[in-house]
Enzyme design. Structure first.
Site, PDB file in Angstrom:
ATOM      1  N   GLU A  79      28.624 112.400   5.564  1.00 46.52           N
ATOM      2  CA  GLU A  79      27.750 112.826   5.847  1.00 46.52           C
ATOM      3  C   GLU A  79      26.389 112.404   4.967  1.00 46.52           C
ATOM      4  O   GLU A  79      25.778 111.468   4.888  1.00 46.52           O
ATOM      5  CB  GLU A  79      27.610 114.423   6.062  1.00 46.52           C
ATOM      6  CG  GLU A  79      26.219 114.733   6.576  1.00 46.52           C
ATOM      7  CD  GLU A  79      26.490 116.360   6.263  1.00 46.52           C
ATOM      8  OE1 GLU A  79      24.466 116.439   6.684  1.00 46.52           O
ATOM      9  OE2 GLU A  79      27.181 116.477   6.710  1.00 46.52           O
ATOM     10  N   ASP A  80      27.640 112.077   4.283  1.00 46.50           N
ATOM     11  CA  ASP A  80      26.585 111.683   2.739  1.00 46.50           C
ATOM     12  C   ASP A  80      27.355 110.325   1.835  1.00 46.50           C
ATOM     13  O   ASP A  80      26.926 110.156   1.224  1.00 46.50           O
ATOM     14  CB  ASP A  80      27.244 112.340   1.043  1.00 46.50           C
ATOM     15  CG  ASP A  80      26.631 114.420   1.755  1.00 46.50           C
ATOM     16  OD1 ASP A  80      25.285 114.352   2.730  1.00 46.50           O
ATOM     17  OD2 ASP A  80      27.212 115.116   1.490  1.00 46.50           O
TER      18      ASP A  80
END
Length: 727
Positions: A76-77
């Site tokens: 996600e990051d």
């Protein structure tokens, strides 16, 4: 900041035989991918995955689960791809990381209780590995511990989501320690004044409470030692949020909270539990109604313990929980829970079978010595018959498995369903026959004036959607039939220089014809019956005109050789079935179910084809006959025996002489075989599809019974023909 070596030691302590190399690889991978990233607190981002992994290690999770804690944010990051994760760590780790990432992207937009419960179910329905949820709970716990660094609006939103979703979810998975901490942390941000006030009041009582606990512990320890019972005694002060809830729910003062102070006594055996209870009740007076035996009668989530409240010598009430060490581990760290317990439901419910695996986990945990094997066995499909989808605003909709965008549209509003012309799922167009999946975000496209079609009945699975579609089609067709019937009757009346306007008076017999024919109470009901073909216009005229005048009609004298020939041909097919109350309707047996003499039947008026006759149990009738006004009573006539072709499917063992035995049985029943197809399969079974000529239902029953009695025959079933059904 937690050190990686500390996490590794914790995991090694719980899983001494496990290979911990995956942990070091995950730590290095996470450190490299998150390099340069900083949290809102100003700390390096790596602190967060380390803390999450530490929570999982303390929960006794296996190395794979702890490794996912280190990696849970990389998809996600960071710029990491799923392919890289699979290459480095394997399919199991990737599967769990993707599951955690998917949950993180789900919108949550309501705190309404029923929606929150549906959301919790949906979270579990989306995953097939319980570790996805466990990692997400650990992630949420550390985020809540550092929530103070975020702006107030985000703090409140995350705290509300935690209180509505993640705290109850952890509680229902038996993870009491995480549940309690999540609730206290969320309470702090959702009601700051209430939190500060209650904290101050509890702090005023904390010092004397601790002194009281020490005194009582010493007394209990001495009495148990005298009785020869080995025990561990813990004291605790009730959690803030739990106190807040009790004060609010029972409308009492803090001094009236019986379990503000509690002792927990851990012993080796169940007999010791009851012995301790007797010792306590002998030493102090028990509070009536406060003794609860959850050992003899465990809670639905598997929780077992003895609870009692007693009054001390100073008059202070306190609670005591007595359990074995194994029971304590279940109560604090177990993952077995019953989803409706806190909502006050008792007894077995419709969804209990879906959660039976939860109640079996403790037994499995004792039987399976390898923790990794145990956790890998926790593949789940809690709601195999349900899917959970979102509206674009984040509202959860629960639908049956196999539901389509049409079902989703009708779950929002009837008009949204009627006007549905398409749907987007996750922003992409999908056909209306698309089967919705858990977690789908569905946007319904509508067009004003668009109306449902009959085909939609085959694309929907919810009763709501089907009933709304049927109601619309019923209303539309009834209106159409009314107009057709009125025009047809007016045309017939004009042949006799009459009109509806002249006849439609209170004294006219036409106003009572609907009742006379048994089709309704109003004149419009008569028009509808004529429009459907349930009553012919000539039949209506026979009630309005004398026979001699009706015979003078030019139309009556006009020969119609082609029409009469067609009618005679069709009527010749229908002699075995009669329509009750009339003899001028065309009748034919439906091919989809092919009813035979002796079966209960129902007639259905089709458009321009006469009366279609079906077996009462015909699936097409059950699914498609949506207008009671088009049903009509039919019956078998005299001489209806003989000449019915019926298709049978025979499943049997693939053995020598099986086919000959079946044909011999049919011949002995004087049954003519019109067609036969034989197939064999790899599992030494076969099937025979045959068409036989049957006299009536009794004959068919005898044939089926005879074939079923043949050695090696597994089953005999009558086959129906899939068809669109009545129209």
């Amino acid at each position: 900041m937690i050190r990686f070596e500390d996490i590794q030691e914790t995991v090694k302590g719980h899983h001494p035989e496990a290979d911990l190399e995956i942990l070091r690889k995950a730590y290095i991978f996470s450190a490299v991918e998150h390099k340069g990233q900083v949290r809102a607190s100003g700390e390096p981002y790596l602190v967060h995955p380390l803390e999450v992994a530490n929570v999982l290690a303390e929960m006794r999770m296996d190395p794979i689960c702890v490794a996912v804690g280190l990696l849970h944010d990389v998809l996600e990051d960071t710029l990491t791809t799923p392919e890289r994760i699979q290459e480095y760590f394997g399919a199991d780790v990737l599967h769990i990381v993707e599951g955690v990432t998917k949950i993180s992207k789900i919108p949550y937009a309501t705190s309404e209780e029923r929606q929150a419960e549906t959301y919790r179910k949906m979270l579990l329905a989306m995953v097939d590995d319980i570790r996805v949820i466990l990692v997400k709970l650990a992630d949420r716990l550390h985020n809540m511990r550092t929530l103070k660094h975020l702006p107030e609006e985000r703090r409140v939103r995350i705290a509300r989501e935690t209180m509505d979703i993640y705290a109850p979810l952890s509680g229902r998975l038996g993870m009491a320690k995480i549940k309690n901490e999540l609730e206290d942390l969320a309470f702090q941000y959702l009601d700051p004044p209430g939190y500060r006030s209650l904290t101050a009041r509890v702090e005023d009582k904390r010092k004397p409470a601790r002194a009281f606990i020490q005194k009582v512990r010493a007394t209990v320890s001495q009495k148990l030692e005298e009785a020869g019972i080995e025990a561990t005694i813990e004291g605790r002060i009730k959690r803030l949020h739990s106190i807040h809830q009790k004060l609010k729910r029972q409308r009492i003062e803090l001094d009236q909270v019986y379990d503000f102070v509690a002792l927990r006594i851990l012993v080796k055996t169940i007999p010791d539990c009851y012995a301790v209870l007797g010792i306590l009740h002998n030493a102090w007076r028990p509070v009536p109604g406060r003794v609860k035996d959850f050992i003899a009668m465990p809670r639905p989530n598997g929780y077992r313990s003895l609870h009692t409240s007693v009054i001390s010598d100073e008059g202070h009430p306190f609670e005591v929980q007595i359990r074995t060490h194994d029971m304590h581990q279940v109560a604090e760290e177990g993952i077995a829970a019953h989803w409706k317990y806190k909502e006050g439901r008792t007894g077995l419910g419709a969804d209990d079978d879906a959660f039976s695996w939860l109640r079996q986990l403790l037994e499995w945990q004792q039987e399976v010595k390898d923790p990794h094997e145990f956790l890998n066995s926790l593949k789940l499909d809690l709601y195999p018959e349900e899917v959970y989808c979102f509206t674009p605003r984040g509202e959860v909709k629960m639908l049956p498995r196999g539901a389509t965008p049409i079902d989703f549209a009708y779950s929002i509003h009837t008009e949204v369903g009627h006007q549905c012309v398409g749907a987007r799922v996750h922003g992409k167009m999908v056909p209306l026959r698309y089967k919705l999946q858990n977690g789908d975000i569905v946007e319904i496209l509508t067009s004003s004036g668009h109306k449902p079609s009959r085909d939609w009945l085959g694309l929907t699975v919810t009763n709501r959607a089907k009933s709304k579609i049927r109601h619309y089609l019923n209303t539309a067709e009834k209106q159409q039939a009314l107009e057709i019937g009125r025009k047809h009757l007016e045309r017939e009346l004009r042949r006799f220089d009459l009109s509806l306007k002249k006849l439609d008076t209170k004294s006219s017999p036409i106003t009572t014809l609907a009742q006379d024919f048994g089709v309704g109470q109003k004149l419009d009901d008569l028009f509808v019956a004529v429009g459907y073909g349930k009553i012919s216009a000539r039949h209506v005229l026979s009630r309005l005109l004398p026979p001699d005048k009706l015979a003078e009609s030019p139309e009556a004298e006009k020969p119609r050789p082609m029409v009469d020939a067609v009618r005679r041909f069709l009527r010749r097919r229908d002699e075995r079935i009669k329509v009750k109350g009339t003899d001028d309707l065309l009748v034919y047996r439906a091919k989809c179910c092919n009813p035979i003499m002796g079966e209960p039947i129902v007639g259905y008026i089709t458009r321009g084809k006469g009366v279609s006759v079906h077996s009462v149990d015909c699936p097409n009738v059950r699914n498609l006959v949506y207008d009671p006004g088009r049903r009509i009573e039919v019956e078998w006539g005299s001489g209806a025996e003989g000449g019915y072709e019926v298709r049978l499917a025979v499943d049997l063992e693939d053995r020598m002489g099986a086919l000959a035995a079946v044909t011999a049985a049919l011949a002995s029943m004087k049954t003519d075989v019109r067609d036969m197809q034989v197939r064999t399969f790899d599992d030494n079974t076969g099937s025979i599809a045959l068409t036989v000529r049957i006299n009536d239902l009794k004959h068919l029953d005898k044939v089926v019974k005879s074939v079923r009695g043949i050695k090696g025959v597994i089953d005999v079933a009558r086959q129906s023909v899939s068809s669109p059904g009545p129209t």
